[in-house]
Design an enzyme around this catalytic site. Structure first.
Site, PDB file in Angstrom:
ATOM      1  N   HIS A   1      -5.494  -3.405  -5.550  1.00 12.32           N
ATOM      2  CA  HIS A   1      -4.957  -4.513  -4.745  1.00 12.32           C
ATOM      3  C   HIS A   1      -4.478  -5.622  -5.685  1.00 12.32           C
ATOM      4  CE1 HIS A   1      -4.758  -7.971  -2.098  1.00 12.32           C
ATOM      5  NE2 HIS A   1      -4.555  -7.098  -1.134  1.00 12.32           N
TER       6      HIS A   1
ATOM      7  N   GLU B   1       2.954  -3.540  -1.427  1.00 12.53           N
ATOM      8  CA  GLU B   1       2.624  -4.917  -1.062  1.00 12.53           C
ATOM      9  C   GLU B   1       3.208  -5.885  -2.084  1.00 12.53           C
ATOM     10  OE1 GLU B   1      -1.196  -5.125   1.461  1.00 12.53           O
ATOM     11  OE2 GLU B   1      -1.827  -5.076  -0.620  1.00 12.53           O
TER      12      GLU B   1
HETATM   13  P1  PGA Z   1      -1.950 -10.544   4.220  1.00 15.19           P
HETATM   14  O1  PGA Z   1      -2.738  -9.632   3.152  1.00 15.19           O
HETATM   15  O2  PGA Z   1      -1.712  -9.678   5.430  1.00 15.19           O
HETATM   16  O3  PGA Z   1      -2.878 -11.691   4.493  1.00 15.19           O
HETATM   17  O4  PGA Z   1      -0.680 -10.954   3.583  1.00 15.19           O
HETATM   18  C1  PGA Z   1      -2.356  -8.302   2.942  1.00 15.19           C
HETATM   19  C2  PGA Z   1      -3.191  -7.727   1.841  1.00 15.19           C
HETATM   20  O5  PGA Z   1      -3.626  -8.472   0.958  1.00 15.19           O
HETATM   21  O6  PGA Z   1      -3.446  -6.507   1.814  1.00 15.19           O
END
Ligand code: PGA
Length: 243
Positions: free
Chosen positions: A94, A164
């Site tokens: 992550h 992401e």
């Molecule tokens: P968020 O986080 O939906 O608050 O942007 C997503 C993540 O960190 O996986």
């Protein structure tokens, strides 16, 4: 097609709040009777045992896992500990782990290989920073993160990619849908060419009830990894209801 909707709790919730969230979300999912949604909750380590023992409708994941198998590593939570308390898999790499805790692609690769060896699932997060995007290095960054994280992996069945973009996480502003369409295509083509792998790909970064609809309508992604908008169980239920 089966959609994967994963909630990433990050460092939030007391045990009581965790139970309350699970009660609300599982009772909704059970009433839905839908076989085309898989809901994952990536929860803090201390709650995994209780939640996976008492609730079976959702799949309980960890948010991280140690890259070492055991020994003199004070504070580490290893795969054998997690296996003994019944979990399905872990988020790996992550952006908060990469950027706050300095996790490298090499460490991430070790974690994925350990999960593989134990037949457990990995959700591999990849994403460019704002600087990388501005410098036109988005695709190069993603390609490098994927290939270094997957070095030595031969079985891709237990791996899901979560794209992401770092700048979209926790900001309330998701990626532009056309840029997401382009990135999905890029990642799909890359892993197909490189590993002959038809990957499951999620998007994460400020997904809310409105953006999940756009994802479903305009992309062929397999679902989403959701942080802040999933912490309130009713919001999360609304997001699932909008699929
Ligand atoms: P968020 O986080 O939906 O608050 O942007 C997503 C993540 O960190 O996986």
């Amino acid at each position: 097609m089966k959609y994967i909707i994963a909630s990433n709790w990050k460092a939030n919730f007391t045990l009581q709040e965790a139970i309350d969230w699970f009660e609300k979300v599982t009772s909704y999912i059970e009433k839905l009777h839908s076989s085309n949604i898989r809901v994952i909750a990536a929860v803090p380590y201390p709650y995994i045992h209780h939640l996976s023992t008492n609730f079976t409708t959702l799949d309980v994941f960890s948010q991280n896992i140690s890259h070492v198998e055991g020994g003199a590593y004070t504070g580490e939570v290893t795969i054998s500990m997690l296996k003994s308390i019944n979990f399905k898999g872990s988020i790996v790499g992550h952006s908060e782990r990469r950027h706050i805790f300095n996790e490298t692609n090499e460490i991430i690769n070790k974690k994925i290989l350990l999960l593989q060896k134990n037949s457990l699932e990995s959700i591999l997060c990849v994403g460019e920073t704002l600087d990388e995007r501005k410098q036109g290095r988005t695709k190069q960054t993603i390609q490098q993160q994927i290939s270094e994280a997957l070095r030595g992996v031969t079985n891709f069945e237990l791996i899901t990619i979560a794209y992401e973009p770092v700048w979209a996480i926790g900001t309330g502003i998701p990626i532009d849908i056309n840029d997401l369409i382009e990135m999905e295509k890029f990642i799909r083509e890359f892993v197909l060419r490189e590993y002959n792998w038809q990957a499951k790909i999620l998007y994460g970064g400020s997904v809310d009830k409105g953006f999940i609809r756009e994802i479903i309508q305009k992309t062929t992604l397999d679902g989403a990894l959701i942080g802040s908008a999933s912490w309130n169980p009713f919001n999360f239920i609304d997001i699932i209801g909008n699929l």
